[in-house]
Design a protein around this motif. Structure first.
Motif, PDB file in Angstrom:
ATOM      1  N   GLU A   1       0.884  -1.285  -0.027  1.00 40.27           N
ATOM      2  CA  GLU A   1       0.165  -0.112  -0.075  1.00 40.27           C
ATOM      3  C   GLU A   1       1.004   1.254   0.057  1.00 40.27           C
ATOM      4  O   GLU A   1       0.595   2.218  -0.888  1.00 40.27           O
ATOM      5  N   GLU A   2       1.613   1.227   0.959  1.00 39.91           N
ATOM      6  CA  GLU A   2       2.604   2.439   0.956  1.00 39.91           C
ATOM      7  C   GLU A   2       3.690   2.445  -0.146  1.00 39.91           C
ATOM      8  O   GLU A   2       3.852   3.745  -0.744  1.00 39.91           O
ATOM      9  N   ASP A   3       3.997   1.496  -0.481  1.00 42.05           N
ATOM     10  CA  ASP A   3       4.849   1.418  -1.870  1.00 42.05           C
ATOM     11  C   ASP A   3       4.387   1.996  -3.016  1.00 42.05           C
ATOM     12  O   ASP A   3       4.882   2.658  -3.886  1.00 42.05           O
TER      13      ASP A   3
ATOM     14  N   ALA B   1       4.724 -10.584  -1.772  1.00 48.93           N
ATOM     15  CA  ALA B   1       3.488 -10.048  -1.975  1.00 48.93           C
ATOM     16  C   ALA B   1       2.578 -10.694  -3.068  1.00 48.93           C
ATOM     17  O   ALA B   1       1.365 -10.399  -2.957  1.00 48.93           O
ATOM     18  N   PHE B   2       3.427 -11.513  -3.919  1.00 50.58           N
ATOM     19  CA  PHE B   2       2.597 -12.387  -4.740  1.00 50.58           C
ATOM     20  C   PHE B   2       2.056 -13.555  -4.461  1.00 50.58           C
ATOM     21  O   PHE B   2       1.565 -14.320  -5.193  1.00 50.58           O
ATOM     22  N   SER B   3       2.371 -13.853  -3.208  1.00 51.72           N
ATOM     23  CA  SER B   3       2.104 -15.343  -2.737  1.00 51.72           C
ATOM     24  C   SER B   3       0.714 -15.469  -1.934  1.00 51.72           C
ATOM     25  O   SER B   3       0.232 -14.659  -1.103  1.00 51.72           O
ATOM     26  N   PRO B   4      -0.223 -16.355  -2.464  1.00 50.11           N
ATOM     27  CA  PRO B   4      -1.445 -16.464  -2.340  1.00 50.11           C
ATOM     28  C   PRO B   4      -1.621 -17.193  -0.739  1.00 50.11           C
ATOM     29  O   PRO B   4      -3.043 -17.447  -0.301  1.00 50.11           O
ATOM     30  N   GLY B   5      -0.646 -17.412  -0.144  1.00 52.23           N
ATOM     31  CA  GLY B   5      -0.688 -18.286   1.062  1.00 52.23           C
ATOM     32  C   GLY B   5      -1.605 -17.486   2.457  1.00 52.23           C
ATOM     33  O   GLY B   5      -2.062 -18.404   3.168  1.00 52.23           O
ATOM     34  N   ARG B   6      -1.384 -16.293   2.043  1.00 52.35           N
ATOM     35  CA  ARG B   6      -2.301 -15.340   3.204  1.00 52.35           C
ATOM     36  C   ARG B   6      -3.377 -14.718   2.330  1.00 52.35           C
ATOM     37  O   ARG B   6      -3.166 -13.592   2.045  1.00 52.35           O
TER      38      ARG B   6
ATOM     39  N   TYR C   1      -3.350  -7.099  -4.334  1.00 56.63           N
ATOM     40  CA  TYR C   1      -3.850  -7.319  -5.612  1.00 56.63           C
ATOM     41  C   TYR C   1      -4.907  -6.121  -6.019  1.00 56.63           C
ATOM     42  O   TYR C   1      -4.886  -5.838  -7.061  1.00 56.63           O
ATOM     43  N   LYS C   2      -5.821  -5.822  -5.094  1.00 58.15           N
ATOM     44  CA  LYS C   2      -6.590  -4.517  -5.397  1.00 58.15           C
ATOM     45  C   LYS C   2      -5.567  -3.478  -5.563  1.00 58.15           C
ATOM     46  O   LYS C   2      -5.987  -2.280  -6.104  1.00 58.15           O
TER      47      LYS C   2
ATOM     48  N   SER D   1      -2.788  -3.185  -6.762  1.00 62.83           N
ATOM     49  CA  SER D   1      -2.225  -3.391  -7.993  1.00 62.83           C
ATOM     50  C   SER D   1      -3.194  -2.777  -9.066  1.00 62.83           C
ATOM     51  O   SER D   1      -2.881  -2.284 -10.142  1.00 62.83           O
ATOM     52  N   LEU D   2      -4.325  -3.297  -8.987  1.00 64.69           N
ATOM     53  CA  LEU D   2      -5.389  -2.861  -9.852  1.00 64.69           C
ATOM     54  C   LEU D   2      -5.589  -1.434  -9.701  1.00 64.69           C
ATOM     55  O   LEU D   2      -5.815  -0.757 -11.045  1.00 64.69           O
ATOM     56  N   ASP D   3      -5.513  -0.780  -8.828  1.00 61.91           N
ATOM     57  CA  ASP D   3      -5.812   0.670  -8.524  1.00 61.91           C
ATOM     58  C   ASP D   3      -4.541   1.533  -9.164  1.00 61.91           C
ATOM     59  O   ASP D   3      -4.480   2.450 -10.042  1.00 61.91           O
ATOM     60  N   PHE D   4      -3.193   0.778  -9.351  1.00 62.10           N
ATOM     61  CA  PHE D   4      -1.983   1.222  -9.652  1.00 62.10           C
ATOM     62  C   PHE D   4      -2.071   1.210 -11.195  1.00 62.10           C
ATOM     63  O   PHE D   4      -1.872   2.179 -12.033  1.00 62.10           O
ATOM     64  N   LEU D   5      -2.667   0.239 -11.617  1.00 59.29           N
ATOM     65  CA  LEU D   5      -2.833   0.156 -13.324  1.00 59.29           C
ATOM     66  C   LEU D   5      -3.834   1.033 -13.676  1.00 59.29           C
ATOM     67  O   LEU D   5      -3.782   1.648 -14.894  1.00 59.29           O
TER      68      LEU D   5
END
Length: 756
Positions: A310-312, A363-368, A376-377, A379-383
């Motif tokens: 988020e901050e990044d 950050a790309f791990s779906p384990g959590r 993911y959301k 990243s969509l906002d960033f796109l």
């Protein structure tokens, strides 16, 4: 001379005057005279509506008529036909006289044809030589142009190298002369004094020349002259790339608008699109992004607290706005021809993806799933933020079609995340439904019995699972179809749990021999089932109001047709719950009736009393009648009855009265019928014995029989039972079984009307 004519017969006619052998309308003689006549096609067309026998018959008739016509023609011109042979006199001599001039003519034509062929061959040879000369000339001109372009490029590169960082007055004069000599006009003093702008102008010209050179090389491949110049061309290309890179980097550092425009035109002219995008990524974007997300030095995998993006993303967007916006505006200017570049995808997004992979791979791990979905959301906002820099819809489409965009989206394995959520949400419900009993949660019992709060743990688990499907930290809009399917599967799973349990309750008598997930229904009391009905009604209300409105609002961007399908599917899921309500009510009624019917076992004792003892006519109802409706009254006066709706209460009371009265009626009718048959048999035996002994039976005719006494007792009981039903609010006259019961035991004079 024999006369070949056949006697002409007058054709017969029908009553309308037409010849009997007249040909049908479908048989047309003109068809045979056509040039493209095809017998097979003709027969194929006619056989669809004319039998082959009829066609063959007509053809034979037509052949006969043709033969007759031929004979007529021969007979008409027979004299000329016979005299034809007598006129052919000295034909051979005539043929010999005509042969000589024809042979002479053939010889002359042969000689002329040979001369023409020789001239044509000579003409073709000349044309081929002319074409070869023209082609050779074109190749020579192409080679000369290529040589001149290479020389011009080398001169321009030398002039470019001679440009100092700070121009003096002498350098300005020399540069003006050199630029004029090389065909470059430096428009104003500002361009001359600024070395970066001057270099960019030279580079744009060199790039244009290199573009021409590529064209010449492409059209003159495998020629020795071009092969000999390959080294010069390669060196010129390397020099151009190196100089263009330095000038482009310098322009980015100084934010020189004119220099950047010229550099971009040069990159576009040479077709080195990827080179420009890579230079911008490595020199400008990469240092900015890596300051925000430094690369990890250790090989630690998994999600950690530092993997939150988020901050990044916020810092990255701020940096892009501050440091890259000016260049993105230049590259997206209208009518500039820079649409071939995509710095958003191949420079910024590519560097962001690379940096996250190296700096925050977790950050790309779906384990959590929660943290993964949040990133993911983000990243969509960033796109979406990057798409805001696209000047047109076509630019957005191009941005989304880039390979790096697809690679970025592939990093987010939404399918695995949904699978984990599916197991989590569905697992919670399955574990609750697997419990052998249904127990209310005391802390969650509603303050008022008619409130909309759920009571049972299983129902609460279903509600929580249904809500979890549409939570902000769970739902992924791109997978909304999967979450809707999970939502409906949860409802179906709960409905099946209800129906299978109720079905097992009718078959099994103990929970030990029941199938899994059905023990709760066998061991549940009527009061427990009240809780189930209450929860089902609450769930129905939430489905039709709260969930339906929220889901349609979340999917409001979909088409109206799709929204209507979603609405119907949710309502259908609610209907599956609603269909279980009658079965639940029936289970309560059956349990109450079974408990109340236990009092009916005293009926046989009453029958035995009147049959085995000398007892007078009854004067009051039996004690068991008071206990018949005691379970019903206890249930209706219980604490949990308030959880039922008024409609369900009325239906429960009416159906319970119907069933209990029906069983009461069946048992009384069977007992009365049995007693009457027994008494009738005993009476016949007694009469037979009396007739044999010669005694009279008049003394017993006026006594009351046991059957009558029993019916009198049952009539008193039925009256009391009816009064008790009326006290509960049941209209006994509307119960068919009670009317049958009344008529079975009531005296003849009182069977017409039911009154107490």
């Amino acid at each position: 001379m024999a006369d070949l004519r056949a006697p002409a017969a007058r054709p017969a006619t029908d009553i309308f005057g037409d010849p009997i052998d007249a040909q049908p309308l479908w048989f047309k003689k003109s068809s045979f005279l056509q040039k493209d006549f095809d017998p097979e096609a003709y027969v194929a067309d006619l056989r669809s509506f004319v039998p082959l026998e009829s066609l063959r018959s007509e053809l034979r008739i037509y052949l006969s008529s043709l033969n007759v016509d031929l004979v007529d023609h021969l007979n008409r011109d027979y004299a000329d036909f016979v005299s034809l042979s007598t006129r052919l006199v000295d034909v051979d001599a005539s043929v010999s006289r005509m042969r000589a001039p024809l042979a002479e003519l053939r010889e002359k034509v042969s000689v002329l044809r040979g001369n023409i062929a020789s001239s044509l061959a000579s003409l073709k040879g000349g044309l081929n030589q002319r074409a070869e000369a023209s082609e050779a000339r074109e190749v020579l001109e192409l080679l000369l142009d290529a040589f001149h372009v290479v020389s011009n490029v080398e001169k321009l590169i030398e002039a470019l190298r001679s440009i100092p960082n700070d121009l003096s007055s002498t350098d300005v004069i020399n540069l003006e002369k050199s630029s004029i000599h090389n065909g470059i006009s430096l428009q104003n003093n500002e361009t001359i004094v600024n070395p970066d702008k001057t270099r960019s102008v030279f580079l744009e010209r060199i790039a244009s020349e290199m573009n021409r050179l590529k064209f010449y090389v492409a059209h003159a491949q495998n020629l020795p002259f071009i092969e000999n110049m390959e080294k010069r061309i390669h060196n010129a290309s390397l020099s151009l790339d190196d100089s263009l890179r330095h000038c482009f980097v310098s322009g980015l550092e100084r934010k020189d608008h004119e220099a950047l425009l010229n550099c971009l035109r040069a990159y576009a002219a040479t077709g080195n699109i990827a080179g420009a995008e890579e230079v911008f990524r490595t020199t400008t974007v990469s240092p900015l992004i890596q300051r925000i997300i430094p690369q990890k030095s250790s090989d630690v995998d998994g999600y950690g607290p530092s993997d939150d993006l988020e901050e990044d993303f916020q810092q990255i967007m701020q940096v892009i706005e501050a440091e890259c916006k000016f260049f993105l505006d230049i590259s997206s200017s209208a009518n500039s021809g820079f649409h071939v570049f995509d710095f958003l995808a191949n420079s910024i997004l590519k560097e962001v993806l690379y940096t996250i992979q190296k700096g925050k791979p977790g950050a790309f791990s779906p384990g959590r799933p929660t943290e993964f979905l949040k990133n993911y959301k983000l990243s969509l906002d960033f796109l979406s933020y990057l798409e805001g820099y696209c000047p047109s819809r076509s630019a957005v489409t191009k941005f989304r079609s880039e390979d790096v965009y697809a690679d970025f989206m592939k990093q987010w394995n939404i399918g695995v995340c949904f699978s984990l959520r599916f197991q989590e949400i569905a697992g919670n419900l399955d574990s609750s439904l697997a419990e052998p009993t249904i127990t209310p949660v005391p802390d969650l019992l509603p303050a008022q019995a008619n409130s909309q709060g759920l009571v049972l743990k299983q129902s609460i688990a279903l509600l929580e699972s249904l809500k979890a499907c549409w939570k902000d930290d769970v739902l992924v809009i791109s997978c909304s179809d999967k979450f809707l399917r999970l939502f409906l599967q949860l409802i179906s799973r709960y409905s099946n749990w209800l129906t299978s349990g109720l079905a097992a309750r009718k078959v099994h008598h103990s929970a030990s021999d029941a199938t899994p997930n059905t023990e709760w229904a066998i061991s549940a009391s009527p009061e427990d089932i009240i809780y189930v009905m209450h929860d089902v009604n609450c769930l129905l209300d939430k489905l039709k109001n709260e969930f339906l409105g929220n889901i349609l609002q979340l999917l409001q961007s979909c088409s109206l047709e799709l929204l209507d399908s979603v609405k119907q599917s949710i309502l259908q899921g609610g209907k599956s719950l609603e269909d279980s309500l009658p079965s639940l009510l029936d289970a309560i009624i059956e349990a109450i009736v079974e408990k109340s019917a236990e009092e009916l076992k005293h009926l046989k004792a009453i029958t035995a009393t009147y049959r085995m003892t000398i007892k007078g006519p009854p004067v009051r109802h039996s004690p068991y009648v008071s206990g018949l409706l005691r379970p019903v009254k206890a249930f209706l006066n219980g604490e949990r009855i308030g959880y039922l709706t008024s409609e369900s209460k009325a239906q429960l009371l009416h159906n319970t009265a119907n069933r209990l009265t029906s069983r009461y009626c069946d048992l009384v009718s069977e007992l009365v019928d049995t007693v009457r048959k027994t008494e009738s048999s005993l009476q016949r035996i007694r009469q037979t014995a009396q007739r044999r002994g010669g005694t009279s039976s008049d003394a017993s005719d006026n006594s009351i029989s046991n059957t009558d006494k029993l019916c009198m007792q049952f009539f008193l009981d039925v009256q009391e039972y009816g009064r008790n039903l009326q006290e509960l609010g049941v209209a006994v006259a509307d119960i068919p079984a009670y009317r049958t019961l009344w008529q079975c035991v009531a005296p003849t004079e009182r069977q017409a009307a039911i009154d107490f």
